[in-house]
Design an enzyme around this catalytic site. Structure first.
Site, short mmCIF file in Angstrom:
data_model
loop_
_atom_site.label_atom_id
_atom_site.label_comp_id
_atom_site.label_asym_id
_atom_site.label_seq_id
_atom_site.Cartn_x
_atom_site.Cartn_y
_atom_site.Cartn_z
N LEU A 12 2.44 2.03 -4.25
CA LEU A 12 2.95 1.94 -5.62
C LEU A 12 2.46 0.69 -6.36
O LEU A 12 3.21 0.05 -7.08
CB LEU A 12 4.48 2.00 -5.62
N VAL A 14 -0.60 -0.68 -9.12
CA VAL A 14 -0.76 -0.19 -10.50
C VAL A 14 -1.04 1.30 -10.60
O VAL A 14 -0.47 2.01 -11.44
CB VAL A 14 -1.85 -0.98 -11.30
N ASN A 34 6.50 2.65 -0.66
CA ASN A 34 5.47 1.61 -0.61
C ASN A 34 5.72 0.78 0.65
O ASN A 34 6.87 0.63 1.08
CB ASN A 34 5.55 0.71 -1.85
N ARG A 35 4.62 0.26 1.23
CA ARG A 35 4.77 -0.52 2.47
C ARG A 35 5.82 -1.60 2.27
O ARG A 35 6.75 -1.72 3.06
CB ARG A 35 3.41 -1.13 2.86
N SER A 130 -9.73 8.83 -11.95
CA SER A 130 -10.26 7.77 -12.81
C SER A 130 -9.46 7.67 -14.11
O SER A 130 -8.96 8.66 -14.62
CB SER A 130 -11.73 8.01 -13.16
N GLY A 131 -9.39 6.47 -14.62
CA GLY A 131 -8.69 6.24 -15.89
C GLY A 131 -7.95 4.93 -15.85
O GLY A 131 -7.32 4.54 -16.84
N LYS A 184 -16.51 11.08 -7.44
CA LYS A 184 -15.87 9.87 -8.00
C LYS A 184 -16.77 8.66 -7.79
O LYS A 184 -16.88 7.78 -8.65
CB LYS A 184 -14.49 9.65 -7.37
N HIS A 187 -19.43 8.83 -10.31
CA HIS A 187 -18.78 8.47 -11.58
C HIS A 187 -18.74 6.95 -11.72
O HIS A 187 -19.07 6.39 -12.77
CB HIS A 187 -17.36 9.06 -11.61
N ASN A 188 -18.34 6.27 -10.66
CA ASN A 188 -18.27 4.81 -10.72
C ASN A 188 -19.65 4.17 -10.83
O ASN A 188 -19.82 3.16 -11.51
CB ASN A 188 -17.53 4.26 -9.49
N GLU A 191 -20.48 4.40 -14.24
CA GLU A 191 -19.63 3.39 -14.92
C GLU A 191 -20.32 2.01 -14.86
O GLU A 191 -20.37 1.29 -15.86
CB GLU A 191 -18.28 3.37 -14.20
N ARG A 448 -51.68 3.94 2.44
CA ARG A 448 -50.93 4.26 3.68
C ARG A 448 -51.85 4.89 4.70
O ARG A 448 -51.78 4.62 5.90
CB ARG A 448 -49.76 5.20 3.36
N HIS A 454 -51.48 7.53 7.87
CA HIS A 454 -50.25 8.26 7.53
C HIS A 454 -50.54 9.61 6.87
O HIS A 454 -49.61 10.35 6.59
CB HIS A 454 -49.37 7.39 6.63
N1 LIG Z 1 -7.10 -0.15 -10.17
C1 LIG Z 1 -7.83 0.81 -10.72
O1 LIG Z 1 -8.18 0.79 -11.92
C2 LIG Z 1 -8.23 1.99 -9.89
C3 LIG Z 1 -8.03 2.01 -8.53
N2 LIG Z 1 -8.38 3.10 -7.79
C4 LIG Z 1 -8.13 3.15 -6.36
O2 LIG Z 1 -6.75 3.46 -6.16
C5 LIG Z 1 -6.25 2.82 -5.00
C6 LIG Z 1 -5.05 1.96 -5.38
O3 LIG Z 1 -5.49 1.01 -6.32
P1 LIG Z 1 -4.51 -0.08 -6.96
O4 LIG Z 1 -3.30 0.61 -7.48
O5 LIG Z 1 -5.36 -0.89 -7.88
O6 LIG Z 1 -4.00 -0.91 -5.72
P2 LIG Z 1 -4.75 -1.84 -4.66
O7 LIG Z 1 -6.10 -1.30 -4.38
O8 LIG Z 1 -4.62 -3.23 -5.10
O9 LIG Z 1 -3.83 -1.59 -3.35
C7 LIG Z 1 -2.54 -2.05 -3.27
C8 LIG Z 1 -1.66 -1.04 -2.56
O10 LIG Z 1 -2.16 -0.80 -1.23
C9 LIG Z 1 -1.07 -1.01 -0.31
N3 LIG Z 1 -1.57 -1.42 0.99
C10 LIG Z 1 -2.53 -2.35 1.24
N4 LIG Z 1 -2.74 -2.44 2.58
C11 LIG Z 1 -1.90 -1.55 3.16
C12 LIG Z 1 -1.67 -1.16 4.51
N5 LIG Z 1 -2.35 -1.71 5.52
N6 LIG Z 1 -0.73 -0.23 4.75
C13 LIG Z 1 -0.04 0.34 3.74
N7 LIG Z 1 -0.23 0.04 2.43
C14 LIG Z 1 -1.16 -0.89 2.15
C15 LIG Z 1 -0.25 -2.08 -0.98
O11 LIG Z 1 1.01 -2.15 -0.39
P3 LIG Z 1 1.86 -3.53 -0.48
O12 LIG Z 1 2.49 -3.52 -1.84
O13 LIG Z 1 2.84 -3.42 0.61
O14 LIG Z 1 0.90 -4.65 -0.30
C16 LIG Z 1 -0.24 -1.56 -2.41
O15 LIG Z 1 0.64 -0.49 -2.58
C17 LIG Z 1 -7.42 2.03 -4.42
O16 LIG Z 1 -8.05 2.83 -3.44
C18 LIG Z 1 -8.34 1.83 -5.62
O17 LIG Z 1 -9.67 1.67 -5.25
C19 LIG Z 1 -8.88 4.23 -8.38
C20 LIG Z 1 -9.09 4.27 -9.73
C21 LIG Z 1 -8.82 3.15 -10.59
O1 LIG Z 2 -12.44 3.43 -9.95
C1 LIG Z 2 -12.27 2.73 -10.93
C2 LIG Z 2 -12.39 3.28 -12.29
O2 LIG Z 2 -12.93 4.53 -12.31
C3 LIG Z 2 -11.97 1.27 -10.73
O3 LIG Z 2 -11.65 0.63 -11.89
C4 LIG Z 2 -13.06 0.65 -9.93
O4 LIG Z 2 -12.46 0.16 -8.74
C5 LIG Z 2 -13.75 -0.49 -10.58
O5 LIG Z 2 -14.81 -0.80 -9.74
P1 LIG Z 2 -15.33 -2.28 -9.45
O6 LIG Z 2 -14.11 -3.10 -9.06
O7 LIG Z 2 -16.29 -2.09 -8.32
O8 LIG Z 2 -15.95 -2.74 -10.73
#
Ligand SMILES: NC(=O)C1=CN([C@@H]2O[C@H](COP(=O)(O)OP(=O)(O)OC[C@H]3O[C@@H](n4cnc5c(N)ncnc54)[C@H](OP(=O)(O)O)[C@@H]3O)[C@@H](O)[C@H]2O)C=CC1
Ligand SMILES: O=C(CO)[C@H](O)[C@H](O)COP(=O)(O)O
Length: 478
Positions: A12, A14, A34-35, A130-131, A184, A187-188, A191, A448, A454
């Protein structure tokens, strides 16, 4: 008694928090976990009124709070943390339950996880989302892979919470096992290219015109009313208008110029090398971030290399601004064209049967690369679903052709005036390379064969040949 939840979200931060709120706002009963329990408590305290949440401190209670087949969305850090969460879940779930990894997993991990979970009778769906924070809450673009069977159950819920463009959901089934996370990843990669191109356009306007960040923000705002309209152009205009509260400086000037990355761009380039797909725009964008972070090398270069001292004197301000706009658009078409080539190559390599037109359609809204011209890409694939090169679609061939003179002026001007434009320049070089009647690759083949026997093929007959370079230079069939 409280009714069981229809879907669960663990993780949980962002993204997970906002996805959970999005499900709740669409009327789903949502189990949340959430952990560290504090994040669950804060979600319930701050946003409990969004809908029906069932919060649990332990994973066992979380799983027990879900109706069957259970649908569990994992939204945690990619890599080890995702494996740790899956390991915990596997012992608690039952046959037919669905685990959805919505984080940015590397697709080979997704392929492995799907295989492993199948052995436990579980469906595993690797899904791109994404978003960013805002998209997760108000409607992201969603790219789910996994089994078609799991999409029957899950698809309607994901489509419901996704962004909509003209009433069409920005979510569709992508293909089996790792296909969702692969798409995805690309997509990145796109991006990264889009961001780098925008950054280069900013730098050109700054150095070419001596324009201020605020003035460039205004230029980007006008561009956003035309073909370049996109989320990234829009936020760039906002960023450039922003002043640092502490110093009063343009915000962009107080941010350290070292771009970081979490890895999806790097994976895209690594995979393109494996598949042999030239995604030069994405690669240059990824390396540009690496260059910006090469601190000792930059320090040595600034001290030891000649600087370009003459000031760039652009004669016609408005003409230059329009040239940069056209060069940006053309380079952007190249980056997307290359990304779609990579998807086609992977689809064929891994037998995923990915519909590229559908990818363009679900990227029109919700995601970071959402842009007006994705409508044009969708139409191009509607005209020809097997389009060999997006750039050569009649619409894009025409607009890029019209931009060509401006593109060349911008790249030449940048080179002459010492402004680094790796993405603009490499995209133009790709355009010239891919359309060339004949490439100097013939000479590389000859070299080559000379040093390593080659072999080579000839333009005038079938077969493979070798020349005895160190003897009498006779040619033989190889
Ligand atoms: N931020 C963005 O804009 C985007 C992110 N993503 C992807 O979405 C996912 C979540 O991203 P985001 O919300 O930014 O959060 P983070 O990538 O910062 O991850 C934090 C979350 O992971 C949990 N966590 C970390 N280690 C563990 C573990 N060993 N066991 C259980 N839970 C763990 C944390 O729990 P705790 O609170 O207990 O530390 C927290 O809930 C990632 O894979 C990211 O790449 C995809 C699209 C966009
Ligand atoms: O997945 C995403 C959007 O689509 C994230 O914002 C992505 O993690 C951003 O990548 P980086 O941190 O490598 O710039």
């Amino acid at each position: 008694m409280t009714e069981l939840a229809q879907i669960g979200v663990t993780g949980l931060a962002v993204m997970g928090r906002n996805l959970a709120r999005n499900f709740a706002r669409h009327g789903y009963r949502v189990a949340v976990h959430n952990r560290s329990h504090a994040k669950t408590e804060s979600l319930l305290a701050d946003h409990g009124s969004d809908g029906t949440f069932i919060g649990s401190e332990s994973m066992a209670d979380f799983v027990a709070s879900l109706e069957r087949p259970r649908k569990v969305v994992i939204m945690v850090k990619a890599g080890g943390p995702t494996d740790a969460v899956i390991a915990e879940l596997v012992g608690l779930l039952e046959e037919g339950d669905i685990v959805i990894d919505a984080g940015n997993a590397h697709f080979p991990d997704t392929i492995r996880r799907e295989r492993e979970l199948k052995e436990h009778g579980l469906h595993f769906v690797g899904s791109g989302v994404s978003g960013g924070e805002e998209g997760a809450l108000n409607g992201p673009s969603i790219m789910p892979g996994g089994s078609p069977e799991s999409y029957t159950t899950l698809g309607p819920i994901l489509e419901d919470i996704s962004a909509k463009v003209d009433g069409v959901p920005c979510c569709t089934y992508i293909g089996p096992d790792g296909a969702g996370h692969f798409v995805k990843m690309v997509h990145n990669g796109i991006e990264y290219a889009d961001m780098q191109l925008i950054a280069e356009a900013y730098d050109l306007l700054r150095q070419g015109l001596g324009a201020s960040a605020g003035e460039i923000g205004e230029i980007f705002k006008t561009w956003n009313d035309g073909d370049l309209e996109s989320f990234l152009i829009e936020i760039t205009a906002d960023v450039l208008a922003h002043k640092d509260a502490e110093t009063g400086q343009p915000f962009v000037d107080i941010v350290l110029d070292q771009a970081e990355q979490k890895g999806t761009g790097r994976w895209t380039v690594q995979n393109a090398l494996d598949l042999g797909v030239p995604i030069t725009g994405i690669a240059e964008a990824t390396f540009a971030r690496a260059l910006s972070g090469s601190v000792p090398q930059r320090t040595a270069a600034r001290a030891g290399l000649q600087a370009h001292t003459a000031e760039w004197k652009v004669a016609d301000r408005e003409a230059f601004i329009d040239d940069v706009r056209q060069a940006l658009y053309a380079s952007k078409v190249v980056a997307y064209s290359q990304g779609f080539d990579q998807i086609a190559a992977a689809s064929s390599e891994y037998d995923w049967n990915i519909d590229r037109g559908a990818m363009a359609r679900i990227w029109r809204g919700g995601c970071i690369i959402r842009a007006r011209f994705l409508n044009r890409i969708t139409e191009a694939y509607e005209r020809d679903a097997d389009l060999p090169l997006l750039l050569a679609d009649p619409y894009f061939a025409d607009v890029v052709g019209n931009a060509l003179a401006a593109w060349r002026r911008v790249v030449a001007g940048a080179a002459q005036n010492g402004v680094p434009t790796p993405a603009f320049s490499s995209s133009l070089a790709y355009y010239d390379g891919i359309r060339a009647e004949r490439l100097p690759a013939s000479l590389i083949q000859a070299q080559r064969d000379f040093f390593g026997a080659h072999t080579y093929r000839r333009v005038d007959k079938e077969g493979t040949f070798h020349t005895e370079w160190s003897a009498d230079r006779t040619e033989s069939d190889a």
